[in-house]
Design an enzyme around this catalytic site. Sequence first.
Site, short mmCIF file in Angstrom:
data_model
loop_
_atom_site.label_atom_id
_atom_site.label_comp_id
_atom_site.label_asym_id
_atom_site.label_seq_id
_atom_site.Cartn_x
_atom_site.Cartn_y
_atom_site.Cartn_z
N CYS A 1 0.80 -1.23 0.00
CA CYS A 1 0.00 0.00 0.00
C CYS A 1 0.83 1.27 0.00
O CYS A 1 0.30 2.36 -0.18
CB CYS A 1 -0.94 -0.02 1.20
N HIS B 1 -2.95 7.45 6.54
CA HIS B 1 -3.19 6.15 5.90
C HIS B 1 -4.61 5.70 6.22
O HIS B 1 -5.35 5.28 5.34
CB HIS B 1 -2.16 5.14 6.39
N GLU C 1 -1.61 5.01 14.17
CA GLU C 1 -1.25 6.21 13.42
C GLU C 1 -1.52 7.48 14.22
O GLU C 1 -0.73 8.43 14.16
CB GLU C 1 -1.99 6.26 12.07
N LYS D 1 -9.68 7.68 2.54
CA LYS D 1 -10.13 6.30 2.29
C LYS D 1 -11.56 6.09 2.76
O LYS D 1 -12.20 5.12 2.35
CB LYS D 1 -9.20 5.30 2.98
N HIS E 1 -9.77 1.66 -0.05
CA HIS E 1 -8.32 1.49 -0.05
C HIS E 1 -7.88 0.98 -1.41
O HIS E 1 -8.19 -0.15 -1.79
CB HIS E 1 -7.93 0.50 1.05
N PHE F 1 1.53 -3.62 4.01
CA PHE F 1 1.86 -4.93 4.56
C PHE F 1 3.36 -5.18 4.36
O PHE F 1 3.92 -4.85 3.32
CB PHE F 1 1.07 -6.03 3.86
#
Length: 409
Positions: free
Chosen positions: A157, A297, A308, A329, A334, A395
Amino acid sequence: MGAITPIGNTLAAYREGLQKGKSGAAPITLFDAGLFKTQFACEVKDFDPDALMDKREAQRIDRFTQFALVSADEAVKDAGLDVILEQLNQDRIGVIFSSGIGGLRTLEKEISDFALGDGTPRYNPFMIPKMISDIAAGQISMKYGFRGINYCTVSACASSTHALMNAFDYIRLGRNDIILAGGSEASVAKTAIGGFNSMKALSTRNDDCSTASRPFDKDRDGFVLGEGAATLVLEEYEHAKKRGAKIYAEVVGGGATADAYHITAPHPEGLGAKNVMLMALADAGMNPDEIDYVNVHGTSTPLGDIAETKAIQAVFGEQAYKLNISSTKSMTGHLLGAAGAIEAVASIFAVYDQLIPPTINHFTDDPDIDPKLNLTFNQAQERKVRAVISNTFGFGGHNASLIVKRFAE
C-alpha cells in the site's frame, strides 16, 4: 494531475467528490460476490475503456493498465505536455509508476480457464504482459515516447508514495526534468476479496456498505477495497517556469522506513509511522509546526488507526491539536498500490484550494483515540493550509510519507 477513482472518473470529478464527502462504496458488479463475506467494494463506476482508447489496445491490457493510461493521459494534458511533446527532450522525461498487485484479474481468469479446461495449456499470448506490475509504466512511456527513467515500485500500500518520492529524488539529482509518477490498481476480483476476507482485513458491513469505511470510528471493522489510478507530473522548477507550466504545489520532502515488526499489523505505538514523518520533515528542512494537515493512511482497521494517531501525537506533541487530520479512504476505499497517488492528489488539492477533505462515516467516538484531535469528521473544513504530510503504510511494514507545500514563486 490525472485521476480515475471510485468517487469520480476525472480529476475534476474526484476533486468534487472529495469536497462533498462522497462515498464510493457499493455492491460489487464486476463478479458475483454472493458467496463472499464481503459483497461490496469501491469500484470505478461507468468505465468503458473502448470509449477512451482503441478497442484493440484495450483488449490487450489489464484493467489496471487501462486506468493507468487514462489517468496519465489526463495528467499529460493537464500539464500542457501534449501540445509541446516535440519540443521537449524526451530522453529526460521518465515514468515511475506503481501497482501493489498488477493484473490480478488477468491472472485469475487465465488460471480459471486452464483449471476448467481439459488440461491442455492454452494461455492468452498477452497474459504475461497484461499481468506484470511494471507494464503500466512501460505502456505510458511507449504511448508518449518518454525515454527517461522507467520502472515500477511495489511495496504493497506504500507503492505509489514510493514512486512519487523516487521521482522527486531523481529530479533533484538532476537526472530527469519531468517524471510522470503515480499508481494504479484493479483488484476488485474474487481472489482479492476472498484472500482479504480470510485474513479478516475487510469490512463485512454488507447491510450498510456505503458507510462501511469508517476510519477512527469505534465500530470500524476493516477496510473497503477500492480501485482506480492517479498520475502526477513532477517537474524541475526552473524547467516548469521556463515553459509557463501550471503549478499546483511544491514537493519538498519524503521519508521511507520499516516497522520491522509484523507482516500485516502495524507497530502498536506507531514507531515506524512516527519515524517516517520525522524523516520527511528532516528531508524538507521543516519543523512540525509548519504542517497544517495530515492525510493519514487511515484504513478503518481496528489496530492501524490507533497506531497512526499515536504516531502523529509523538511527532507533533501539542501541535497535533492544531492540525487537521483526515482519511480520504473513508470515501474512496483502499486502493492498495494506488492509494498513495490518489491521496497525494487529495493532499495537493487541500493546499491548492485551502480546504481539508473530510473523514466521512463517523458515528461513534473511539475511547482509544484522543478526542481533542481534529479528525475532520463528516464535512470538509476551510483553513489556511501551508503544507501537508501524506502517509501510506503497507503490509510488510513499509512506511512512506510525502510532504507538499503551497506553491509560491
